[in-house]
Design an enzyme around this catalytic site. Structure first.
Site, PDB file in Angstrom:
ATOM      1  N   CYS A 141      43.949  34.582  22.460  1.00 37.52           N
ATOM      2  CA  CYS A 141      43.245  34.869  21.223  1.00 37.52           C
ATOM      3  C   CYS A 141      42.829  33.559  20.581  1.00 37.52           C
ATOM      4  CB  CYS A 141      44.149  35.649  20.275  1.00 37.52           C
ATOM      5  SG  CYS A 141      44.905  37.105  21.021  1.00 37.52           S
TER       6      CYS A 141
ATOM      7  N   ARG B 259      37.308  32.306  24.889  1.00 35.11           N
ATOM      8  CA  ARG B 259      38.704  32.553  25.219  1.00 35.11           C
ATOM      9  C   ARG B 259      38.950  34.014  25.598  1.00 35.11           C
ATOM     10  NH1 ARG B 259      42.003  28.281  22.925  1.00 35.11           N
ATOM     11  NH2 ARG B 259      43.790  29.651  22.786  1.00 35.11           N
TER      12      ARG B 259
ATOM     13  N   TRP C 229      42.704  39.399  21.649  1.00 34.80           N
ATOM     14  CA  TRP C 229      42.791  40.035  22.962  1.00 34.80           C
ATOM     15  C   TRP C 229      44.081  40.830  22.962  1.00 34.80           C
ATOM     16  CZ3 TRP C 229      45.730  40.174  27.504  1.00 34.80           C
ATOM     17  CH2 TRP C 229      45.068  40.600  28.646  1.00 34.80           C
TER      18      TRP C 229
ATOM     19  N   ASN D 255      48.441  34.350  17.575  1.00 40.53           N
ATOM     20  CA  ASN D 255      48.274  34.352  19.025  1.00 40.53           C
ATOM     21  C   ASN D 255      49.653  34.444  19.651  1.00 40.53           C
ATOM     22  OD1 ASN D 255      45.596  33.887  18.591  1.00 40.53           O
ATOM     23  ND2 ASN D 255      45.607  31.779  19.323  1.00 40.53           N
ATOM     24  N   GLY D 256      49.771  35.168  20.744  1.00 42.29           N
ATOM     25  CA  GLY D 256      51.042  35.228  21.446  1.00 42.29           C
ATOM     26  C   GLY D 256      51.703  36.585  21.320  1.00 42.29           C
TER      27      GLY D 256
ATOM     28  N   GLU E 172      38.986  33.109  46.823  1.00 41.68           N
ATOM     29  CA  GLU E 172      38.297  32.730  45.584  1.00 41.68           C
ATOM     30  C   GLU E 172      36.977  33.477  45.440  1.00 41.68           C
ATOM     31  OE1 GLU E 172      36.934  30.705  42.093  1.00 41.68           O
ATOM     32  OE2 GLU E 172      38.867  31.341  42.901  1.00 41.68           O
TER      33      GLU E 172
ATOM     34  N   LYS F 288      36.139  35.893  42.277  1.00 45.06           N
ATOM     35  CA  LYS F 288      34.967  35.736  41.424  1.00 45.06           C
ATOM     36  C   LYS F 288      34.174  37.033  41.322  1.00 45.06           C
ATOM     37  CE  LYS F 288      35.134  31.730  39.769  1.00 45.06           C
ATOM     38  NZ  LYS F 288      36.589  31.985  39.743  1.00 45.06           N
TER      39      LYS F 288
ATOM     40  N   HIS G  22      44.328  43.032  61.784  1.00 50.52           N
ATOM     41  CA  HIS G  22      45.664  43.535  61.474  1.00 50.52           C
ATOM     42  C   HIS G  22      45.655  44.437  60.240  1.00 50.52           C
ATOM     43  CE1 HIS G  22      47.496  41.034  64.515  1.00 50.52           C
ATOM     44  NE2 HIS G  22      46.795  40.004  64.069  1.00 50.52           N
TER      45      HIS G  22
ATOM     46  N   LYS H 134      39.980  33.455  28.752  1.00 52.81           N
ATOM     47  CA  LYS H 134      39.848  32.127  29.335  1.00 52.81           C
ATOM     48  C   LYS H 134      41.184  31.398  29.387  1.00 52.81           C
ATOM     49  CE  LYS H 134      37.405  28.766  31.077  1.00 52.81           C
ATOM     50  NZ  LYS H 134      36.861  28.947  32.436  1.00 52.81           N
TER      51      LYS H 134
END
Length: 607
Positions: free
Chosen positions: A2, A27, A74, A98-99, A479, A483, A502, A602
């Site tokens: 946040c 963020r 968030w 935040n947290g 990666e 994405k 496999h 972020k």
């Protein structure tokens, strides 16, 4: 995760708060709000969704004031709606957070018993009521906050204002970053320097456990015991001009195109052009005597660590273990004498990575960090910092931070190899030369943008996508899949090409694109064999390779993109570009929010 901004000002604060929140959009968030002090009371405006909803709300119902706080949320506890949006408030206190408050349920039960009425589903509201309870008991704002902080468990950053006290704001941090900004008769709080870049370049970073009392003239910082502290005020280079999109449609697109410059800038910090060799800074320990290097990161950063494992083991003959930060400390890994732990984080504030770092420190490990924010907590708690010079990365999906991390890790592999005597001078020269060519080779790949954009039309129609790679391109397959998932919401998985038979081969049909990162070299023959198996089952192959590799593959690929031929050592840095471009263009065609994909943030500052 946040975002927080707070201002004790001398001018109308609402436009400044909204501007600061805009700088925090990168963020990740799902609601936003502001609170100001007006005529001895508190006024709030909040809105679910994007910041524009809050701006519209403020236009419909204006508020004034010269002191205020703002927040982008968030959701962790409580649904992402207006009721749960910050700031939270009572008649005496308003705050943003935040947290996570880990003991909020016990505190809420206690406050319920005292008759406090809760309006939200969040953990944050217990802090409001706890402070209010102490104010009702006759404590001063400073005493009420200090007493409250002693009772909170978890990770948090707080910015708090009080009804009737336009000259007062209190902040606190434990496990979540918070910065103090200094102005002319004004003071500021922010999640990072970027949130305050339109207000000041004079920043003080609070340390773990600090809490700060602000007025118009300055800041008083104390620890949890109440002892006065002296924290350095530094001039930050972060500028508001650094976060514009310029001529690009999205920040992610802009940041992809910045990679020739930022990879070059990062490389120049380690490359001695006179000696034509990589020169690492002086380490406070002997690189030649590392018994084991443990690399830890989250998400894309952990995949950068996987690439580094190939480099360090193949070239430097250094024993390496790679782990994801969220699992590392919980399995209580035994760490050896003379061991070194390396932590990778764009923000330098990733809470899982920071917790893993502290575990490694407790186990007697020396600490190296690869971070993009040199003032960050991870950097400050490291024995050695190897910075990436990516600049602010606004898009949630990492692009330029990733390639600069790879650049730093490649330089480290060369440096450790030289220290151990496992790389000959001739090989060191080859590797150093290969690295110096990367910025120009990246530029060449950017010229394939239009080809990749056209290919993305096929990928955008898929429900499932597979990425394949071998050797140090195997992490790049993962990666690429990450994405695509992050920004297009298409299910994708990355595999070592030899593992396809496999299990994953069961998924192959004419509706499944299979994207192969397969430069020519020792592994090419085996990779072609794996792709033949895909082709035989109707899979639609998209091949990223050099001219020799594309020719060797013949007509089995539906689409081929010719990339420059480079030393296999640096191929992962180069092959990051086409998978980024493919994900970007696919997401644009899908119409998703490229820069701020749903449910992602972020800077992840909660476990």
């Amino acid at each position: 995760m946040c975002g927080i901004i707070g201002i004790i000002g001398t001018k109308p604060v609402v436009p400044l708060l909204l501007d600061g929140l805009k700088r925090l959009e990168y963020r990740g968030y799902d609601s936003a709000g502001i609170a100001t002090l007006v005529d001895g009371g508190l006024e709030r405006r909040r809105a679910q969704g994007k910041l524009v909803n809050l701006q519209n709300r403020v236009e419909e119902e204006p508020i004034s004031g010269m002191t205020g706080i703002g927040h982008t949320r968030w959701a962790t506890h409580g649904r992402p709606n207006e009721t749960n949006a910050h700031p939270h408030a009572s008649d005496k206190v308003s705050l943003v957070h935040n947290g996570i408050i880990e003991n909020f349920q016990e505190l809420r039960a206690e406050l319920d018993a005292k008759g406090q009425v809760f309006q939200t589903e969040t953990d944050t509201e217990v802090v409001v009521h706890l402070i209010t309870n102490y104010l009702n008991d006759g404590l001063s704002p400073e005493e009420a906050v200090h007493t409250t902080l002693k009772r909170l468990e978890g990770a948090f950053a707080l910015a708090i204002v009080f009804a009737g006290r336009e000259d007062l704001m209190i902040g606190a941090r434990r496990g979540s970053p918070l910065a103090v900004g200094y102005g002319d008769g004004e003071m500021y709080l922010g999640s990072d320097a970027l949130s305050l870049s339109h207000l000041t370049d004079q920043i003080c970073y609070l340390e773990e456990g600090d809490w700060v009392v602000l007025d118009n003239n300055g800041a008083t910082i104390r620890d949890l015991a109440g002892n006065l502290l002296n924290r350095e005020v530094v001039q930050t280079a972060v500028s508001g001009a650094m976060i514009g999109k310029g001529q690009y449609r999205h920040f992610m697109q802009k940041e992809i195109y910045e990679q020739p410059a930022v990879v070059g800038d990062t490389l120049h910090t380690f490359f001695n052009p006179l000696a034509r060799s990589i020169q690492l800074p002086d380490f406070p320990f002997d690189l030649a005597n590392i018994s084991r290097l443990t690399i830890v990161g989250c998400g894309t950063a952990s995949l950068a660590g996987m690439v580094a494992k190939y480099w360090l083991e193949q070239e430097a003959r250094q024993l390496v273990e790679v782990d994801i930060a969220s699992e590392f400390r919980y399995r209580e890994a035994p760490l050896p004498d003379n061991g070194v732990s390396l932590f990778i984080s764009q923000s330098g504030e990733t809470i899982d990575t920071l917790a893993a770092l502290r575990y490694a420190k407790e186990q007697g490990q020396k600490i190296i960090s690869v971070v993009n924010v040199p003032e960050s907590t991870i950097a400050r708690e490291s024995d050695m910092v190897l910075p990436t010079l990516a600049g602010p990365e606004i898009g949630v999906a990492s692009t330029k931070a990733f390639t600069t991390q790879l650049t730093v890790l490649a330089c480290l592999a060369i440096g450790i190899g030289r220290a151990k005597g496992t790389i000959t001078p001739e090989r060191e020269a080859e590797l150093s030369s290969a690295l110096t060519e990367i910025p120009s080779r990246i530029t060449e790949i950017l010229n394939t943008d239009e080809i990749i954009r056209k290919i993305s039309a096929d990928v955008s129609e898929a429900r499932d996508v597979l990425y394949l790679g071998r050797g140090n391109l195997y992490p790049m397959a993962m990666e690429g899949a990450l994405k695509l998932k992050e920004i297009s919401y298409i299910h994708a998985e990355g595999y070592a090409a030899g593992e396809m038979k496999h299990g994953p081969i069961a998924l192959i049909d004419e509706n499944v694109p299979v994207i192969a990162c397969a430069p020519s070299g020792p592994m090419m023959e085996k990779t072609i064999s794996n792709l033949q198996e895909v082709h035989a089952r109707g899979g639609q192959i998209i091949l990223f390779s050099d001219e020799e590799g594309v020719a060797r593959a013949g007509d089995i690929a539906k689409h081929s993109v010719v990339l420059p031929k480079v030393d296999p050592f640096v191929a992962p840095i180069l092959y990051a570009l086409p998978i980024q471009l493919l994900a970007y263009h696919t997401a644009v065609l899908k119409g998703t929010d490229v820069d701020q994909p749903r449910n992602l943030a972020k800077s992840v500052t909660v476990e």
